[in-house]
Design a protein around this motif. Structure first.
Motif, mmCIF file in Angstrom:
data_model
loop_
_atom_site.group_PDB
_atom_site.id
_atom_site.type_symbol
_atom_site.label_atom_id
_atom_site.label_comp_id
_atom_site.label_asym_id
_atom_site.label_seq_id
_atom_site.Cartn_x
_atom_site.Cartn_y
_atom_site.Cartn_z
ATOM 1 N N PHE A 1 24.803 14.409 5.719
ATOM 2 C CA PHE A 1 24.278 13.106 5.305
ATOM 3 C C PHE A 1 25.131 12.035 5.965
ATOM 4 C CE2 PHE A 1 24.315 9.413 2.436
ATOM 5 C CZ PHE A 1 22.954 9.134 2.396
ATOM 6 N N ASP A 2 24.487 10.974 6.434
ATOM 7 C CA ASP A 2 25.259 9.895 7.062
ATOM 8 C C ASP A 2 24.512 8.568 6.915
ATOM 9 O OD1 ASP A 2 27.508 8.901 8.343
ATOM 10 O OD2 ASP A 2 26.634 9.119 10.338
ATOM 11 N N VAL A 3 25.283 7.509 6.959
ATOM 12 C CA VAL A 3 24.754 6.136 6.881
ATOM 13 C C VAL A 3 25.490 5.291 7.898
ATOM 14 C CG1 VAL A 3 24.672 4.037 5.455
ATOM 15 C CG2 VAL A 3 24.180 6.265 4.409
ATOM 16 N N HIS A 4 24.761 4.433 8.610
ATOM 17 C CA HIS A 4 25.410 3.390 9.410
ATOM 18 C C HIS A 4 24.711 2.058 9.174
ATOM 19 C CE1 HIS A 4 28.425 5.471 11.962
ATOM 20 N NE2 HIS A 4 27.709 6.529 11.626
ATOM 21 N N ARG A 5 25.486 1.005 9.376
ATOM 22 C CA ARG A 5 25.008 -0.365 9.137
ATOM 23 C C ARG A 5 24.234 -0.870 10.346
ATOM 24 N NH1 ARG A 5 26.937 -4.322 5.788
ATOM 25 N NH2 ARG A 5 28.661 -3.005 5.131
ATOM 26 N N LEU B 1 22.035 12.120 14.546
ATOM 27 C CA LEU B 1 22.811 13.228 15.114
ATOM 28 C C LEU B 1 24.058 13.510 14.276
ATOM 29 C CD1 LEU B 1 22.597 12.899 19.008
ATOM 30 C CD2 LEU B 1 21.133 14.162 17.412
ATOM 31 N N HIS B 2 24.635 12.473 13.682
ATOM 32 C CA HIS B 2 25.815 12.718 12.847
ATOM 33 C C HIS B 2 25.455 13.600 11.646
ATOM 34 C CE1 HIS B 2 28.153 8.932 14.427
ATOM 35 N NE2 HIS B 2 27.720 9.748 15.385
ATOM 36 N N ALA B 3 24.289 13.358 11.060
ATOM 37 C CA ALA B 3 23.866 14.213 9.936
ATOM 38 C C ALA B 3 23.643 15.649 10.412
ATOM 39 C CB ALA B 3 22.595 13.653 9.307
#
Ligand code: MG
Length: 402
Positions: A251-255, A285-287
């Motif tokens: 799981f990932d989040v970016h602003r 891709l980070h997730a």
């Protein structure tokens, strides 16, 4: 070969790090005998290097002991096995290699001598070909050593037993008197070392309990475990290399920020804002990377590519995916499938979905059918609903290689 003298460790794979043990816990070391050629197993090479449940038999054996609370491990290996053994044990600390002797007893002796510089309180002597040692057995063995100098795991015999001679039944045996003996066998270190040093018997002594008994040590029995059966024949490996599936989530989040490029799933997506953060901030891709690392038991993206490390600033996240896949392969796995969900209000993912899927399959080294890309909004709720950022979640499965 000068079998009677201690051998120096061939290679210390890592500096010995003391285990964080409470004051009441004895230090337990282990000697693993892995010098045999394993010809009976019908494998290409020695069976300790054969893959079993996604790793080599030897690595599995060491990891099982470590999981059971064992500290330093010395592995006695055969001629010309040093490189392979070091490779298969890479990354496990407090493991060293010694040259085994011409017989099992001499290999054990060499391993025990290698521990003499910093003698442990207890030692387990184990066969590499029994890779699945339950921690409970180690617990029973060490508990038994509070009142005995040696302890061995055993199981009852369930089949009828006979004595045979010249291919014929000679006479029945009383199975009540018989036991199947397994390893690891556990001893007070100083006592078993002394027993091996004074052993004058048959060089092909069956096991260490015999050596201990010859030196006057009492050896008690504890309950063994079917999981400790010795991998001996080709079918042992076939049965155990049925696909072993592992799952990981990411799981990932970016602003979202004005003035940044938007990279999603390895593609540059035209949009009025882009994602800010580590590398190219490709949240999708980070997730996926975290899902693959998770399935491989390899930690998370931050450990492998720390944001504090300038070499990853602006780096394409495709490199992270390729690295995670390589780590999974090194652990004996290939990608089974990956399912990715991108969570945002904008941009629309639909028009890019096929290209994203193709790019992801390319990066993972899989067919298209092993990859799925989904998108959803959060009904204008929360940070994704307000368009402040993009979230992504992924699930990956890994399948053990043959
Ligand atoms: Mg990230």
């Amino acid at each position: 070969m000068d079998c009677g003298h201690p051998r120096k460790p061939l290679a210390a794979l890592a500096m010995a790090a003391d285990r964080p043990l409470g004051p009441a816990s004895p230090e337990i070391a282990a000697v693993i005998v892995a010098a045999g050629m394993g010809v009976r197993a019908g494998q290409d090479g020695p069976k300790q290097f054969t893959r079993w449940r996604g790793k080599t038999v030897l690595r599995a054996a060491v990891e099982a002991l470590r999981a059971g609370g064992v500290g330093p491990v010395v592995v006695a290996i055969g001629k010309d096995m040093e490189h392979r053994a070091a490779q298969t044990l890479e990354g496990i600390d407090s493991v060293s290699l010694v040259s085994g002797g011409a017989t099992r007893q001499l290999s054990v002796r060499a391993g025990l001598e290698a521990l003499a510089g910093k003698p442990p309180e207890l030692v387990l002597i184990h066969d590499a070909a029994r890779p699945d040692c339950p921690a409970e057995v180690i617990g029973r063995l060490t508990a038994a050593l509070t009142s005995a100098r040696g302890a061995i795991p055993n199981l009852p015999v369930v089949d009828s037993m006979i004595h045979a001679a010249s291919g014929q039944m000679h006479r029945p045996a009383n199975r009540e008197e018989l036991r199947r003996v397994q390893t690891p066998q556990a001893f007070i270190y100083a006592d078993i070392l002394a027993a091996h040093r004074q052993w004058q018997g048959e060089p092909n002594a069956g096991d260490d309990a015999q050596v201990a008994q010859a030196a006057g040590m009492e050896v008690v029995l504890v309950e063994g475990d079917e999981r400790l059966r010795k991998l001996t024949f080709a079918q042992d490996f076939m049965a155990s290399t049925l696909p072993s599936i592992r799952t990981g989530t990411g799981f990932d989040v970016h602003r979202l920020t004005a003035g940044e490029e938007l990279w999603l799933c390895g593609l540059h997506i035209p949009h009025d804002k882009g994602l800010a953060g580590h590398s190219d901030a490709d949240v999708a891709l980070h997730a996926v990377v975290d899902a693959v690392l998770g399935a491989a038991g390899q930690g998370d993206i931050g450990q492998h590519f720390p944001p504090s490390d300038p070499q990853w600033r602006g780096a394409p996240s495709a490199r992270f995916v390729e690295h995670a896949v390589a780590l999974a392969q090194a652990a004996g796995y290939t990608i089974g499938n990956v399912d990715l969900t991108i969570i945002c209000e904008a941009p629309k993912i639909g028009p890019h979905r096929d290209a994203m899927r193709a790019r992801l399959a390319e990066l993972l080294g899989t067919g298209l059918d092993a990859v799925n890309v989904k998108a959803t909004t959060t009904e204008r709720l929360g940070f994704t609903g307000r368009g402040e950022g993009i979230a992504a979640q992924a699930v990956a499965t890994l399948v053990a290689q043959e």
